[in-house]
Motif scaffolding. Structure first.
Motif, PDB file in Angstrom:
ATOM      1  N   VAL A  45       0.845  -1.207   0.000  1.00 21.85           N
ATOM      2  CA  VAL A  45       0.000   0.000   0.000  1.00 21.85           C
ATOM      3  C   VAL A  45       0.879   1.255   0.000  1.00 21.85           C
ATOM      4  O   VAL A  45       0.620   2.211  -0.736  1.00 21.85           O
ATOM      5  CB  VAL A  45      -0.964   0.000   1.205  1.00 21.85           C
ATOM      6  CG1 VAL A  45      -1.694   1.325   1.332  1.00 21.85           C
ATOM      7  CG2 VAL A  45      -1.959  -1.141   1.078  1.00 21.85           C
ATOM      8  N   LYS A  46       1.952   1.226   0.797  1.00 25.81           N
ATOM      9  CA  LYS A  46       2.861   2.370   0.812  1.00 25.81           C
ATOM     10  C   LYS A  46       3.508   2.554  -0.567  1.00 25.81           C
ATOM     11  O   LYS A  46       3.663   3.675  -1.050  1.00 25.81           O
ATOM     12  CB  LYS A  46       3.946   2.181   1.880  1.00 25.81           C
ATOM     13  CG  LYS A  46       3.401   2.352   3.294  1.00 25.81           C
ATOM     14  CD  LYS A  46       4.495   2.555   4.323  1.00 25.81           C
ATOM     15  CE  LYS A  46       5.145   1.242   4.711  1.00 25.81           C
ATOM     16  NZ  LYS A  46       6.140   1.399   5.791  1.00 25.81           N
ATOM     17  N   VAL A  48       2.219   1.833  -3.430  1.00 27.62           N
ATOM     18  CA  VAL A  48       1.236   2.429  -4.350  1.00 27.62           C
ATOM     19  C   VAL A  48       1.144   3.936  -4.113  1.00 27.62           C
ATOM     20  O   VAL A  48       1.101   4.728  -5.065  1.00 27.62           O
ATOM     21  CB  VAL A  48      -0.161   1.776  -4.196  1.00 27.62           C
ATOM     22  CG1 VAL A  48      -1.185   2.461  -5.094  1.00 27.62           C
ATOM     23  CG2 VAL A  48      -0.095   0.289  -4.527  1.00 27.62           C
ATOM     24  N   ALA A  49       1.171   4.340  -2.828  1.00 24.78           N
ATOM     25  CA  ALA A  49       1.125   5.777  -2.510  1.00 24.78           C
ATOM     26  C   ALA A  49       2.341   6.495  -3.110  1.00 24.78           C
ATOM     27  O   ALA A  49       2.221   7.607  -3.640  1.00 24.78           O
ATOM     28  CB  ALA A  49       1.073   5.976  -0.992  1.00 24.78           C
ATOM     29  N   ILE A  50       3.507   5.854  -3.046  1.00 22.70           N
ATOM     30  CA  ILE A  50       4.724   6.459  -3.613  1.00 22.70           C
ATOM     31  C   ILE A  50       4.650   6.467  -5.143  1.00 22.70           C
ATOM     32  O   ILE A  50       4.996   7.461  -5.791  1.00 22.70           O
ATOM     33  CB  ILE A  50       5.987   5.699  -3.123  1.00 22.70           C
ATOM     34  CG1 ILE A  50       6.124   5.835  -1.601  1.00 22.70           C
ATOM     35  CG2 ILE A  50       7.245   6.225  -3.817  1.00 22.70           C
ATOM     36  CD1 ILE A  50       7.111   4.867  -0.967  1.00 22.70           C
ATOM     37  N   ARG A  52       2.077   6.672  -6.960  1.00 19.17           N
ATOM     38  CA  ARG A  52       1.157   7.762  -7.347  1.00 19.17           C
ATOM     39  C   ARG A  52       1.919   9.068  -7.537  1.00 19.17           C
ATOM     40  O   ARG A  52       1.675   9.803  -8.485  1.00 19.17           O
ATOM     41  CB  ARG A  52       0.100   7.995  -6.262  1.00 19.17           C
ATOM     42  CG  ARG A  52      -1.125   7.125  -6.375  1.00 19.17           C
ATOM     43  CD  ARG A  52      -2.170   7.518  -5.341  1.00 19.17           C
ATOM     44  NE  ARG A  52      -2.692   8.860  -5.577  1.00 19.17           N
ATOM     45  CZ  ARG A  52      -3.561   9.177  -6.530  1.00 19.17           C
ATOM     46  NH1 ARG A  52      -4.017   8.240  -7.333  1.00 19.17           N
ATOM     47  NH2 ARG A  52      -3.972  10.412  -6.673  1.00 19.17           N
ATOM     48  N   ILE A  63      -5.313   4.458  -9.569  1.00 17.29           N
ATOM     49  CA  ILE A  63      -6.198   4.021  -8.505  1.00 17.29           C
ATOM     50  C   ILE A  63      -5.909   2.552  -8.219  1.00 17.29           C
ATOM     51  O   ILE A  63      -5.194   1.884  -8.978  1.00 17.29           O
ATOM     52  CB  ILE A  63      -7.682   4.201  -8.870  1.00 17.29           C
ATOM     53  CG1 ILE A  63      -8.029   3.492 -10.190  1.00 17.29           C
ATOM     54  CG2 ILE A  63      -8.031   5.674  -8.968  1.00 17.29           C
ATOM     55  CD1 ILE A  63      -8.640   2.170 -10.083  1.00 17.29           C
TER      56      ILE A  63
END
Lengths: 99, 99
Positions: A45-46, A48-50, A52, A63
């Motif tokens: 999850v982290k 994916v945030a990075i 982005r 998304i």
């Protein structure tokens, strides 16, 4: 490049995973990230945030769609979390690859 | 109902969180889920996967946008993961609320 599933482990470096996600999205417009266990899911999850952030420079807004997924490891069935990563509006997205 | 952030802990029941996500999405079309620490993030992601199933009956296809977020707890700043949950195509979505 021929990656369709990025497998993330508890010890995976988030920036390395994020780089891989961004690269596959740029090229193919779709990638799946698979993680088993809380630490691996957290890293995924982290990442994916990075990713982005990396992809805002390319004007790609990704998304994430989380799903459960059964994975066989050494004849044992385990429940993995699969994160499907796509551009928010795939129809606006022109991939380098032919579909 | 007036919920804009659902805070998920390591011990939160995923189905209860999923029910809350689905309820807020049905009513307001937007919700944020906040988790601190690997176990809480894992519960949050599983809850989103379950909420997706709940919402297919309502023909709502939710997506998730993970972001880092700074949270102050007892004067200490901690990094939380915020999952922004929205219908995939908000423009197709008619909320019960007036916007």
């Amino acid at each position: 490049m021929d990656i369709d599933i990025i497998k993330v482990a508890a010890r995976s470096r988030t920036t390395a995973v994020a780089g891989a996600i961004a690269a596959v999205i740029r090229q193919a417009g779709y990638v799946e990230v698979q993680a088993i266990g809380a630490s691996a899911v957290n890293q995924a999850v982290k990442a994916v945030a990075i990713a982005r952030k990396y992809l805002t420079d390319d004007s790609i807004d990704i998304i994430c769609i989380p799903e459960f997924s059964e994975v066989k490891i050494k004849d044992e069935t385990r429940t993995a979390i699969k994160l499907i990563i796509e551009p928010r509006y795939p129809e606006d997205y022109s991939s380098e690859e032919s579909w």
